[in-house]
Design a protein around this motif. Sequence first.
Motif, PDB file in Angstrom:
ATOM      1  N   ARG A  48       0.839  -1.211   0.000  1.00 18.88           N
ATOM      2  CA  ARG A  48       0.000   0.000   0.000  1.00 18.88           C
ATOM      3  C   ARG A  48       0.869   1.254   0.000  1.00 18.88           C
ATOM      4  O   ARG A  48       0.581   2.214  -0.708  1.00 18.88           O
ATOM      5  CB  ARG A  48      -0.942   0.007   1.204  1.00 18.88           C
TER       6      ARG A  48
ATOM      7  N   ALA B 292       2.156   1.838  -3.444  1.00 17.84           N
ATOM      8  CA  ALA B 292       1.119   2.386  -4.321  1.00 17.84           C
ATOM      9  C   ALA B 292       0.932   3.878  -4.065  1.00 17.84           C
ATOM     10  O   ALA B 292       0.810   4.681  -4.999  1.00 17.84           O
ATOM     11  CB  ALA B 292      -0.204   1.643  -4.121  1.00 17.84           C
TER      12      ALA B 292
ATOM     13  N   ASN C 218       1.633   7.066  -6.578  1.00 22.49           N
ATOM     14  CA  ASN C 218       0.643   8.112  -6.857  1.00 22.49           C
ATOM     15  C   ASN C 218       1.253   9.499  -6.682  1.00 22.49           C
ATOM     16  O   ASN C 218       1.060  10.383  -7.518  1.00 22.49           O
ATOM     17  CB  ASN C 218      -0.568   7.968  -5.936  1.00 22.49           C
TER      18      ASN C 218
ATOM     19  N   TYR D 299      -2.413  10.014 -15.681  1.00 18.36           N
ATOM     20  CA  TYR D 299      -2.171   9.024 -14.625  1.00 18.36           C
ATOM     21  C   TYR D 299      -3.385   8.940 -13.712  1.00 18.36           C
ATOM     22  O   TYR D 299      -3.967   9.941 -13.338  1.00 18.36           O
ATOM     23  CB  TYR D 299      -0.933   9.395 -13.802  1.00 18.36           C
ATOM     24  N   ARG D 300      -3.770   7.727 -13.365  1.00 20.31           N
ATOM     25  CA  ARG D 300      -4.896   7.489 -12.453  1.00 20.31           C
ATOM     26  C   ARG D 300      -4.343   6.980 -11.117  1.00 20.31           C
ATOM     27  O   ARG D 300      -3.501   6.093 -11.100  1.00 20.31           O
ATOM     28  CB  ARG D 300      -5.839   6.427 -13.022  1.00 20.31           C
TER      29      ARG D 300
ATOM     30  N   ARG E 144      -3.870   4.950  -7.768  1.00 19.87           N
ATOM     31  CA  ARG E 144      -4.078   3.535  -7.456  1.00 19.87           C
ATOM     32  C   ARG E 144      -4.076   3.339  -5.952  1.00 19.87           C
ATOM     33  O   ARG E 144      -3.471   4.110  -5.222  1.00 19.87           O
ATOM     34  CB  ARG E 144      -2.975   2.678  -8.078  1.00 19.87           C
ATOM     35  N   ASP E 145      -4.756   2.295  -5.517  1.00 17.98           N
ATOM     36  CA  ASP E 145      -4.745   1.906  -4.116  1.00 17.98           C
ATOM     37  C   ASP E 145      -4.916   0.396  -4.065  1.00 17.98           C
ATOM     38  O   ASP E 145      -5.226  -0.232  -5.083  1.00 17.98           O
ATOM     39  CB  ASP E 145      -5.866   2.616  -3.345  1.00 17.98           C
TER      40      ASP E 145
ATOM     41  N   VAL F 162      -3.900  -4.667  -6.559  1.00 11.78           N
ATOM     42  CA  VAL F 162      -3.898  -3.215  -6.693  1.00 11.78           C
ATOM     43  C   VAL F 162      -5.028  -2.856  -7.645  1.00 11.78           C
ATOM     44  O   VAL F 162      -5.187  -3.464  -8.699  1.00 11.78           O
ATOM     45  CB  VAL F 162      -2.546  -2.727  -7.260  1.00 11.78           C
ATOM     46  N   ARG F 163      -5.835  -1.885  -7.264  1.00  7.82           N
ATOM     47  CA  ARG F 163      -6.972  -1.505  -8.089  1.00  7.82           C
ATOM     48  C   ARG F 163      -6.950   0.002  -8.312  1.00  7.82           C
ATOM     49  O   ARG F 163      -6.510   0.757  -7.445  1.00  7.82           O
ATOM     50  CB  ARG F 163      -8.280  -1.899  -7.419  1.00  7.82           C
ATOM     51  N   PRO F 164      -7.438   0.476  -9.447  1.00  8.77           N
ATOM     52  CA  PRO F 164      -7.540   1.916  -9.636  1.00  8.77           C
ATOM     53  C   PRO F 164      -8.597   2.500  -8.709  1.00  8.77           C
ATOM     54  O   PRO F 164      -9.581   1.846  -8.409  1.00  8.77           O
ATOM     55  CB  PRO F 164      -7.969   2.074 -11.092  1.00  8.77           C
ATOM     56  N   VAL F 165      -8.389   3.705  -8.255  1.00 12.71           N
ATOM     57  CA  VAL F 165      -9.367   4.380  -7.406  1.00 12.71           C
ATOM     58  C   VAL F 165     -10.422   4.993  -8.316  1.00 12.71           C
ATOM     59  O   VAL F 165     -10.088   5.741  -9.232  1.00 12.71           O
ATOM     60  CB  VAL F 165      -8.691   5.488  -6.564  1.00 12.71           C
TER      61      VAL F 165
ATOM     62  N   GLU G   1      -3.554  11.384  -0.615  1.00  8.91           N
ATOM     63  CA  GLU G   1      -2.424  10.450  -0.563  1.00  8.91           C
ATOM     64  C   GLU G   1      -1.664  10.592   0.751  1.00  8.91           C
ATOM     65  O   GLU G   1      -1.219   9.608   1.338  1.00  8.91           O
ATOM     66  CB  GLU G   1      -1.488  10.656  -1.754  1.00  8.91           C
TER      67      GLU G   1
END
Length: 128
Positions: free
Chosen positions: A20, A23, A27, A36-37, A39-40, A72-75, A95
């Motif tokens: 985490r 990630a 960010n 850029y997106r 991530r979390d 890891v998934r995009p927020v 963040e």
Amino acid sequence: MTGIYLFDLAARHARYLAVRQAAIAGNVANANTQGYRARDVAPFAQVLARTGLDLAVTASAHVETAGTGIPVRPVPAREGWDVLETASAVSLEQEMLKASDVSRDHALNVGVVKSFHHMLMSAVRSGG
């Protein structure tokens, strides 16, 4: 009945926190990267749910757990705070709050492990 392996659970949580934190650092590093997106990682409860650990719940306030793997998934764009008008979808404020959550969780994890280790060493020294 199987044993509950606190040190293994703490090690999994520490690995989760490391992923985490990486990630979050990614960010922040890419906050000005166009397109850029943010991530979390999935919440630790979901990660723990995949381990197949079944703990008995004796009170409604107790936590139900299970899981391991750290996807890891995009927020999603609507999750969290509004994004500042920049070229990316990263909120530095959000963040930094996530980073402080990771720091707090890590300190708690270390404290629990130290206490459990101390308790085990006391039991070994006393002979039982």
